[in-house]
Design an enzyme around this catalytic site. Structure first.
Site, PDB file in Angstrom:
ATOM      1  N   CYS A 159       0.810  -1.228   0.000  1.00 34.20           N
ATOM      2  CA  CYS A 159       0.000   0.000   0.000  1.00 34.20           C
ATOM      3  C   CYS A 159       0.836   1.268   0.000  1.00 34.20           C
ATOM      4  O   CYS A 159       0.286   2.371  -0.097  1.00 34.20           O
ATOM      5  CB  CYS A 159      -0.948  -0.015   1.196  1.00 34.20           C
ATOM      6  SG  CYS A 159      -1.971  -1.507   1.234  1.00 34.20           S
ATOM      7  N   HIS A 299      -2.794   7.865   6.320  1.00 33.76           N
ATOM      8  CA  HIS A 299      -2.996   6.549   5.714  1.00 33.76           C
ATOM      9  C   HIS A 299      -4.384   6.049   6.110  1.00 33.76           C
ATOM     10  O   HIS A 299      -5.111   5.522   5.275  1.00 33.76           O
ATOM     11  CB  HIS A 299      -1.901   5.598   6.178  1.00 33.76           C
ATOM     12  CG  HIS A 299      -1.900   4.278   5.483  1.00 33.76           C
ATOM     13  ND1 HIS A 299      -1.893   4.164   4.109  1.00 33.76           N
ATOM     14  CD2 HIS A 299      -1.924   3.001   5.961  1.00 33.76           C
ATOM     15  CE1 HIS A 299      -1.898   2.876   3.773  1.00 33.76           C
ATOM     16  NE2 HIS A 299      -1.921   2.158   4.873  1.00 33.76           N
ATOM     17  N   GLU A 310      -0.954   5.088  13.827  1.00 39.71           N
ATOM     18  CA  GLU A 310      -0.689   6.322  13.082  1.00 39.71           C
ATOM     19  C   GLU A 310      -0.977   7.547  13.938  1.00 39.71           C
ATOM     20  O   GLU A 310      -0.243   8.544  13.889  1.00 39.71           O
ATOM     21  CB  GLU A 310      -1.511   6.360  11.795  1.00 39.71           C
ATOM     22  CG  GLU A 310      -1.144   7.527  10.896  1.00 39.71           C
ATOM     23  CD  GLU A 310      -1.812   7.490   9.534  1.00 39.71           C
ATOM     24  OE1 GLU A 310      -1.401   8.278   8.653  1.00 39.71           O
ATOM     25  OE2 GLU A 310      -2.742   6.687   9.339  1.00 39.71           O
ATOM     26  N   HIS A 336      -9.733   1.818   0.047  1.00 40.68           N
ATOM     27  CA  HIS A 336      -8.282   1.626   0.029  1.00 40.68           C
ATOM     28  C   HIS A 336      -7.860   1.089  -1.332  1.00 40.68           C
ATOM     29  O   HIS A 336      -8.109  -0.067  -1.657  1.00 40.68           O
ATOM     30  CB  HIS A 336      -7.888   0.659   1.140  1.00 40.68           C
ATOM     31  CG  HIS A 336      -6.420   0.647   1.441  1.00 40.68           C
ATOM     32  ND1 HIS A 336      -5.474   1.187   0.593  1.00 40.68           N
ATOM     33  CD2 HIS A 336      -5.719   0.136   2.495  1.00 40.68           C
ATOM     34  CE1 HIS A 336      -4.271   1.014   1.109  1.00 40.68           C
ATOM     35  NE2 HIS A 336      -4.394   0.396   2.256  1.00 40.68           N
TER      36      HIS A 336
END
Length: 408
Positions: A159, A299, A310, A336
């Protein structure tokens, strides 16, 4: 290194303008899968591209010879080139290149040809199987289309893939290897093989009764990410060249931070140390201080582990200021896009900076005590900012952070 062209193909729009209109208005693109019957799967929804016509960019022969991920990439790549207004004939084609990645590549052609192999034998496998499947083929297609003879390759880091591709393109210009680079990522993972793999990992949301509310980054009731398809492309130029030809400049890719968690193949470390270092390296590379950052495109995957770690990483980098800093995850709207996520989200960041509107994190209903920052809940906010970070993290512990600033 400035951005003069943008192209996107996403579940919330397959042009720059439609993508931005849905982003700023908080409209999601997640729905029940239509490409096949998903009834037997634990997760039955995804972010499907709904308004893309490959014949606008490719002839029918080329379409037959490309997996959907490559078709999306060609659409976004052509958009970026046309948006830039560049005339390649005026420049040295040996100093123009392409770096485009994919986390998975042509999984749909792989699935289809494995079925052919098992049911009909090796003689019936398509001669285009391999060249439709391999992740690097898009960089090849676009270089051939425009006769771009400079650096040409693919990145693959799950990703974080297109975060890496944009960062590598920026470095190619910075280090004098090129004057123009087309960079980004593409993904088309929505097929039985792709869905079954992520379902087996228990990585996906199973909110099948209300898929439009399933992508809820940083929300206490988040239960997994939502797989999506599409592509994002940026055309980067050496700044003096862009100024000389009067190009519209969206902003500058001012710094990049590439790090590894060195921790686990799928889980993020609770202290977010890899993300912390990626953000700090990007800031240092750009010559920016934490105080100069006005927005973070997170993200923000809508998974329990990522969103918590995060959040922790942002606090470590920004200290008390983290609580005032707008942080949003556009994955709440488009899902995503795996290897294409970094490019699509960098595009969102550039458009937000240029238009003075920070896109929201939609579906934010239940605050999580461990995720306690300003996630721009549910409604866009008008705000001018001069610099931002765009984060992408991938399975394998790969981290890529882009520092983006207004070009003056």
């Amino acid at each position: 290194m400035v951005v003069t062209g943008i192209g996107v193909v996403t579940p919330i729009g397959s042009t720059k303008d439609s993508f931005w209109d849905n982003l700023k208005n908080g409209r999601g693109g997640i729905s029940r899968i239509t490409q096949f019957d998903p009834s037997e799967f634990a997760s039955q929804f995804a972010g499907e591209v709904k308004d893309f016509d490959p014949t606008q960019y490719l002839d029918k022969r080329d379409i037959r010879h490309m997996d959907p991920f490559a078709q999306f990439a060609m659409g976004a790549g052509v958009q970026a080139v046309e948006d830039s207004g560049i005339d390649f004939d005026l420049y040295d084609r040996c100093r123009m290149g392409v770096i485009i990645g994919s986390g998975i590549g042509g999984i749909q052609i792989f699935e289809a040809q494995m079925k052919v192999l098992e049911q009909r034998g090796p003689r019936k496998v398509s001669p285009f199987f391999i060249i439709k499947m391999i992740s690097d083929i898009v960089a090849g297609h676009l270089s051939i289309r425009y006769d771009l003879r400079g650096p040409n390759y693919a990145t693959t880091s799950a990703c974080a893939t297109s975060g890496h591709s944009i960062g590598c393109a920026m470095k190619a210009i910075r280090y004098g290897e090129a004057d123009v680079m087309l960079a980004g990522g593409a993904e088309a993972p929505i097929c039985r093989a792709g869905l079954s793999g992520f379902c087996a990992m228990k990585a996906l949301s199973t909110r099948n009764d209300e898929p439009e509310k399933a992508s809820r980054p940083f929300d206490a009731q988040r239960d997994g990410f939502i797989m999506a398809e599409g592509a994002g492309m940026l055309l980067l130029e050496e700044a003096e060249q862009a100024l000389a030809r009067g190009a519209h400049i969206y902003g500058e890719i001012a710094g990049v931070g590439f790090t590894a968690d060195a921790y686990h193949v799928t889980a993020t470390p609770e202290d977010g140390h890899g993300a912390v270092r990626a953000m700090r390296v990007a800031l240092e590379d750009a010559g920016l201080t934490p105080e100069q950052i006005g927005y973070i495109n997170a993200h923000g995957t809508s998974t329990p582990l990522n969103d918590k770690s995060e959040t922790t990483a942002i606090k470590k980098v920004f200290g008390e200021r983290a609580y005032k800093l707008p942080v949003s995850s556009t994955k709440s709207m488009h899902g995503h896009l795996l290897g294409a996520a970094g490019a699509v989200e960098a595009t969102a960041t550039l458009l937000a900076m240029g238009r003075g509107i920070i896109p929201p994190t939609i579906n934010y209903e239940y605050p999580d005590p461990e995720c306690d920052l300003n996630y721009v809940p549910n409604q866009a906010v008008e705000m001018q900012f001069e610099a931002a970070l765009s984060n992408t993290f991938g399975f394998g512990g790969h981290n890529a952070c882009l520092a983006i600033k207004r070009f003056t």
